[in-house]
Design an enzyme around this catalytic site. Structure first.
Site, PDB file in Angstrom:
ATOM      1  N   GLY A  12      27.076 -45.835  72.179  1.00  0.00           N
ATOM      2  CA  GLY A  12      27.402 -47.131  72.772  1.00  0.00           C
ATOM      3  C   GLY A  12      27.306 -48.259  71.763  1.00  0.00           C
ATOM      4  O   GLY A  12      26.791 -49.336  72.059  1.00  0.00           O
ATOM      5  N   GLY A  14      29.777 -49.897  70.074  1.00  0.00           N
ATOM      6  CA  GLY A  14      30.976 -50.676  69.821  1.00  0.00           C
ATOM      7  C   GLY A  14      30.776 -52.168  69.921  1.00  0.00           C
ATOM      8  O   GLY A  14      31.542 -52.948  69.346  1.00  0.00           O
ATOM      9  N   SER A 142      14.779 -50.459  79.341  1.00  0.00           N
ATOM     10  CA  SER A 142      15.129 -51.794  79.821  1.00  0.00           C
ATOM     11  C   SER A 142      13.960 -52.346  80.617  1.00  0.00           C
ATOM     12  O   SER A 142      13.225 -51.577  81.258  1.00  0.00           O
ATOM     13  CB  SER A 142      16.359 -51.746  80.719  1.00  0.00           C
ATOM     14  OG  SER A 142      16.552 -52.977  81.385  1.00  0.00           O
ATOM     15  N   TYR A 155      20.526 -48.127  87.799  1.00  0.00           N
ATOM     16  CA  TYR A 155      20.100 -48.535  86.462  1.00  0.00           C
ATOM     17  C   TYR A 155      18.576 -48.468  86.325  1.00  0.00           C
ATOM     18  O   TYR A 155      18.056 -47.930  85.344  1.00  0.00           O
ATOM     19  CB  TYR A 155      20.605 -49.951  86.201  1.00  0.00           C
ATOM     20  CG  TYR A 155      20.373 -50.470  84.805  1.00  0.00           C
ATOM     21  CD1 TYR A 155      21.049 -49.927  83.714  1.00  0.00           C
ATOM     22  CD2 TYR A 155      19.507 -51.532  84.575  1.00  0.00           C
ATOM     23  CE1 TYR A 155      20.850 -50.421  82.436  1.00  0.00           C
ATOM     24  CE2 TYR A 155      19.304 -52.034  83.308  1.00  0.00           C
ATOM     25  CZ  TYR A 155      19.982 -51.479  82.239  1.00  0.00           C
ATOM     26  OH  TYR A 155      19.781 -51.978  80.978  1.00  0.00           O
ATOM     27  N   LYS A 159      16.537 -46.024  83.757  1.00  0.00           N
ATOM     28  CA  LYS A 159      15.717 -46.576  82.684  1.00  0.00           C
ATOM     29  C   LYS A 159      14.243 -46.208  82.847  1.00  0.00           C
ATOM     30  O   LYS A 159      13.542 -45.964  81.855  1.00  0.00           O
ATOM     31  CB  LYS A 159      15.897 -48.092  82.606  1.00  0.00           C
ATOM     32  CG  LYS A 159      17.276 -48.522  82.117  1.00  0.00           C
ATOM     33  CD  LYS A 159      17.598 -47.950  80.734  1.00  0.00           C
ATOM     34  CE  LYS A 159      18.862 -48.536  80.145  1.00  0.00           C
ATOM     35  NZ  LYS A 159      19.179 -47.990  78.803  1.00  0.00           N
TER      36      LYS A 159
END
Length: 303
Positions: A12, A14, A142, A155, A159
């Site tokens: 991830g 980019g 996170s 999420y 996490k």
């Protein structure tokens, strides 16, 4: 801090935090495999690293499957001869509260974040073993996995699970000299731009404008503020650091505690519901744990 001779994968990478990690690792001397589902972004990041004098290749696998993880590691070994560092950063968001969450939204988030961390870490750990150990697994957590994060069911589950994996894998890989740690980043990226009150700060960060001092002091800065911790954890200087969740953002770095018992009572013969009700107000109520997140100066409450 020098990482000369080391090879790293960043998933991830980019844009945003992943891009900052890749650039910082390359600037420290590591060769980097830049993974991103968006092939154009991956190529742009890799080209930027090469233009700055570093070594990097782009890789476009969609994180989650075993095949993708194996392909990423194979790219590192094929292009640079080995793998020393795996940074599992790839992720997606499908924010919905519990009552509105659809199966497909939950599944895609867990597939990318949690299963993708598992498959990439497993592929990397196998390569570390083949090389004699001493690898680095750097898993990206996170604050949402440490505290409540309204509307982020998939999420937060992912996490929190990632931080749990850190402790287990650190114990499993300790004898080989490989370390496993979680980075808990707080940064002004596009993923937080939709939070009420945050868009202006994200815009400042995108433009390279200074972040207000009170915001930075409270632990919220740019992606570049997080990257040095990743470089440190990838280095030989961090050989004795494993099994940890380390928060970083703005001007702050913090060690998150492991779950631990904070209040214990015993009763011979066991507990009835009435007995629990009798002692709970004095024995346990004062020790109930907060679940809402701390606030950051200049940021909206709850994020």
């Amino acid at each position: 801090m020098q990482l000369n001779g080391k090879v790293a994968v960043v998933t991830g990478a980019g844009r945003g935090l992943g891009q900052a990690y890749a650039r910082a690792l390359a600037a420290a001397g590591a060769a980097v495999v830049v993974n991103d589902l968006d092939g154009e972004l991956a190529e742009q990041t890799a080209e930027g690293i090469r233009a700055a004098g570093g070594r990097a290749v782009a890789e476009h696998s969609a994180i989650g499957s075993t095949e993708a993880a194996d392909a990423i590691v194979a790219t590192a070994v094929g292009e640079f001869g080995r793998l020393d560092v795996m940074v599992t950063n790839a992720g997606v968001l499908r924010d919905r509260s519990l009552l509105k969450m659809e199966d497909a939204d939950f599944d895609v988030v867990v597939e990318t974040h949690l299963r993708g961390t598992f498959t990439c870490a497993r592929a990397a750990a196998r390569q570390f073993k083949e090389q004699g150990g001493n690898g680095r697994l750097i898993l990206i957590g996170s604050p949402a996995g440490q505290r409540a994060s309204f509307g982020q069911t998939g999420y937060t589950a992912s996490k929190a699970g990632i931080v749990g994996l850190v402790r287990t894998w650190a114990a499993e890989l300790e004898r080989s000299g490989s370390t496993v740690n979680a980075v808990i980043p707080v940064a002004l990226t596009r993923m937080v731009a939709t939070i009420p009150g945050m868009a202006e700060l994200v815009e400042k960060a995108d433009k390279g404008e200074p972040i207000p001092a009170d915001v930075r002091a409270g632990g919220l800065g740019t992606a570049d503020d997080v990257a040095p911790l990743v470089v440190f954890l990838a280095s030989d200087d961090a050989a004795g650091v494993t099994g940890q969740a380390i928060g970083v953002g703005g001007d702050r770095i913090a060690i998150w505690s492991h779950p631990t018992e904070v209040a214990v009572e015993s009763r011979a013969g066991g507990w009835s519901a009435d007995a629990i009700a009798e002692v709970f107000p004095t024995a346990f109520q004062p020790h109930l744990q907060p679940f809402k997140p701390d606030t950051v100066p200049g940021a909206p409450e709850g994020k």
